[in-house]
Design an enzyme around this catalytic site. Sequence first.
Site, PDB file in Angstrom:
ATOM      1  N   LYS A  48      -3.359   3.100  -1.238  1.00 35.74           N
ATOM      2  CA  LYS A  48      -2.869   3.294  -0.054  1.00 35.74           C
ATOM      3  C   LYS A  48      -1.728   2.451   0.191  1.00 35.74           C
ATOM      4  O   LYS A  48      -0.753   2.515   0.711  1.00 35.74           O
ATOM      5  CB  LYS A  48      -4.031   2.706   0.839  1.00 35.74           C
ATOM      6  N   ASN A  49      -1.996   0.845  -0.091  1.00 38.30           N
ATOM      7  CA  ASN A  49      -0.968   0.084   0.279  1.00 38.30           C
ATOM      8  C   ASN A  49       0.297   0.195  -0.448  1.00 38.30           C
ATOM      9  O   ASN A  49       1.380  -0.298   0.002  1.00 38.30           O
ATOM     10  CB  ASN A  49      -1.583  -1.500  -0.057  1.00 38.30           C
ATOM     11  N   ARG A  63      -0.577  -1.466  11.132  1.00 41.87           N
ATOM     12  CA  ARG A  63       0.294  -2.572  11.082  1.00 41.87           C
ATOM     13  C   ARG A  63       1.387  -2.082  10.256  1.00 41.87           C
ATOM     14  O   ARG A  63       2.585  -2.428  10.308  1.00 41.87           O
ATOM     15  CB  ARG A  63      -0.420  -3.434  11.124  1.00 41.87           C
ATOM     16  N   CYS A  71      -5.291  -7.057  15.488  1.00 46.21           N
ATOM     17  CA  CYS A  71      -6.173  -6.085  15.058  1.00 46.21           C
ATOM     18  C   CYS A  71      -7.483  -6.873  14.786  1.00 46.21           C
ATOM     19  O   CYS A  71      -7.645  -8.010  14.981  1.00 46.21           O
ATOM     20  CB  CYS A  71      -5.900  -5.472  13.931  1.00 46.21           C
ATOM     21  N   ARG A 126      -2.008 -11.605  13.086  1.00 52.95           N
ATOM     22  CA  ARG A 126      -0.944 -10.678  12.318  1.00 52.95           C
ATOM     23  C   ARG A 126       0.342 -10.742  12.994  1.00 52.95           C
ATOM     24  O   ARG A 126       0.849  -9.612  13.355  1.00 52.95           O
ATOM     25  CB  ARG A 126      -1.510  -9.444  12.060  1.00 52.95           C
ATOM     26  N   PRO A 127       1.304 -12.007  13.006  1.00 57.90           N
ATOM     27  CA  PRO A 127       2.409 -11.765  13.647  1.00 57.90           C
ATOM     28  C   PRO A 127       3.398 -11.285  12.654  1.00 57.90           C
ATOM     29  O   PRO A 127       3.059 -10.880  11.442  1.00 57.90           O
ATOM     30  CB  PRO A 127       2.577 -13.380  14.090  1.00 57.90           C
ATOM     31  N   MET A 128       4.720 -11.304  12.921  1.00 62.98           N
ATOM     32  CA  MET A 128       5.835 -10.825  12.007  1.00 62.98           C
ATOM     33  C   MET A 128       6.658 -11.833  11.941  1.00 62.98           C
ATOM     34  O   MET A 128       8.041 -11.709  11.607  1.00 62.98           O
ATOM     35  CB  MET A 128       6.403  -9.516  13.098  1.00 62.98           C
ATOM     36  N   ASP A 129       6.551 -13.145  12.333  1.00 61.65           N
ATOM     37  CA  ASP A 129       7.603 -14.216  12.159  1.00 61.65           C
ATOM     38  C   ASP A 129       8.302 -14.306  10.665  1.00 61.65           C
ATOM     39  O   ASP A 129       9.381 -14.657  10.494  1.00 61.65           O
ATOM     40  CB  ASP A 129       7.058 -15.667  12.522  1.00 61.65           C
ATOM     41  N   ASP A 159      -9.033  -8.075   0.688  1.00 63.88           N
ATOM     42  CA  ASP A 159      -9.429  -6.829   0.854  1.00 63.88           C
ATOM     43  C   ASP A 159     -10.762  -6.394   0.204  1.00 63.88           C
ATOM     44  O   ASP A 159     -11.348  -5.285   0.058  1.00 63.88           O
ATOM     45  CB  ASP A 159      -8.300  -5.760   0.635  1.00 63.88           C
ATOM     46  N   ILE A 173      -7.228 -15.618   4.014  1.00 61.02           N
ATOM     47  CA  ILE A 173      -6.003 -15.101   4.254  1.00 61.02           C
ATOM     48  C   ILE A 173      -5.844 -14.580   5.933  1.00 61.02           C
ATOM     49  O   ILE A 173      -4.899 -14.759   6.578  1.00 61.02           O
ATOM     50  CB  ILE A 173      -5.852 -13.748   3.469  1.00 61.02           C
ATOM     51  N   ARG A 182      -9.257   5.739   6.825  1.00 62.94           N
ATOM     52  CA  ARG A 182      -7.871   5.359   6.736  1.00 62.94           C
ATOM     53  C   ARG A 182      -7.729   4.947   5.315  1.00 62.94           C
ATOM     54  O   ARG A 182      -6.334   4.939   4.866  1.00 62.94           O
ATOM     55  CB  ARG A 182      -7.847   3.997   7.624  1.00 62.94           C
TER      56      ARG A 182
END
Length: 422
Positions: A22-23, A94, A118, A123-126, A308, A330, A400
């Site tokens: 998936k990933n 995401r 979530c 879960r930021p995007m910096d 995971d 994590i 998912r």
Amino acid sequence: MDSIIVKGGKELKGQIHIAGAKNAALTLMPATLLSEEPLTLTNAPRLSDIKTMTALLQSLGTEVTSMQDGKVIALSSHNLTTTKADYEIVRKMRASNLVLGPLLAREGNAIVSLPGGCAIGARPMDIHTSALELMGAEIELKDGYLHAVAPGGLKGNVVPLRFASVGATENILMAATLAKGTTVIENAAREPEIVDLAKCLKAMGAQIEGEGTSRIEIQGVDRLGAATHAVVTDRIELGTYMLAPVIAGGEVECLGGKMELVKSFVEKLDACGVDVTETANGLLVKNRNGRHTATDVITQPFPGFPTDLQAQMMAMLCTADGTSVLEETIFENRFMHAPELIRMGADIEVHGGSATVRGVDRLKGAPVMATDLRASVSLILAGLAAEGETRVNRVYHLDRGYEHVEQKLGAVGAMIERVQGE
Ligand code: UD1
């Protein structure tokens, strides 16, 4: 909403085919945005997250054709119609943020909704944005959207990541293939899905060295071409099904499984008294002498123990001989499965980022609820050995990331069925 019902107590025996990752698929699909020519992915998993990425790419103008019951995905982005990734799609998943790097590299601008939090953390995007800024992008947050422009095009640079983020490494790797000059990603993530992405980009004509190490060097090219690429095996699905015979008893061969994808996980299984052997077609798993024993686990970026697989490992340790400590490094909030496992009779104490699990002889079936993808499957695993019936509600999370879970476990002897909700 559908539920899964598992009746425990049946030993498992047989083979389970492991799907494409998936990933990996979720970063390979947006790679289409880098090229006007077609990209064909084979060994794609059949999952709702893939449908979400399909919808996102279609909203940008990509033509997506699903073939062979979804196992082959043909993508063509010769004519993009917009560079805006809408909140209505991004909020569902995401990984939608993986269109940012490719759009910016190809079109010089992108408007991508911030995904928001979530169940498992903020879960930021910096890390993504500061890396793209080092490559000449100007990024502003307006109305919940990242507005990114690269007026003179992206330029190669040395890009150190403050943390080896998987998504940021993927976004920068894709963006750098079309940037001017050389980009060096320092402290890059080393996950197999990144190696798989680099392999696909190279087949499209990109110049990349060092994938799978923490220093990736990319020489930008003017354009990328067509490619056909087979998605790497899903190491998380693999690890999940490897735990099934440990929990339920018996032995299962995971077809397509490769030791190199799950090395740190297999080391832990070995410590618990589980034998994993490489066969001609995959990995064979069985308990060495009956009951498995406890072990401590710390989640780490690859090649460490994957976050995971933490929930599934916890489900296994609930019935291990002895006490285990699991430390999650994590994500800040990834023990949501613990209270549900406790409802099934597990003895677990959570203290911030760590959980102490004291093994019990037997779990007991109960109605439980899943809050995220890996938590859902951990409850199904727990149900395999629990006394009586376990009903896992809200399984849309499961769909998912796991294709046909009830068929795959059913085929090796588990008593499992899906019941349709209203
Ligand atoms: C990917 C995987 C996910 C897996 C995770 C860690 C996909 C589609 N998803 O997610 O299944 O659990 O790797 O192995 O591949 N972070 C920041 N700022 C950023 C980016 C990340 O602080 O800009 C933090 C996150 O909040 C998190 C940690 O870094 O705590 C790891 O995130 P990251 O490696 O980026 O994970 P994803 O790529 O989102």
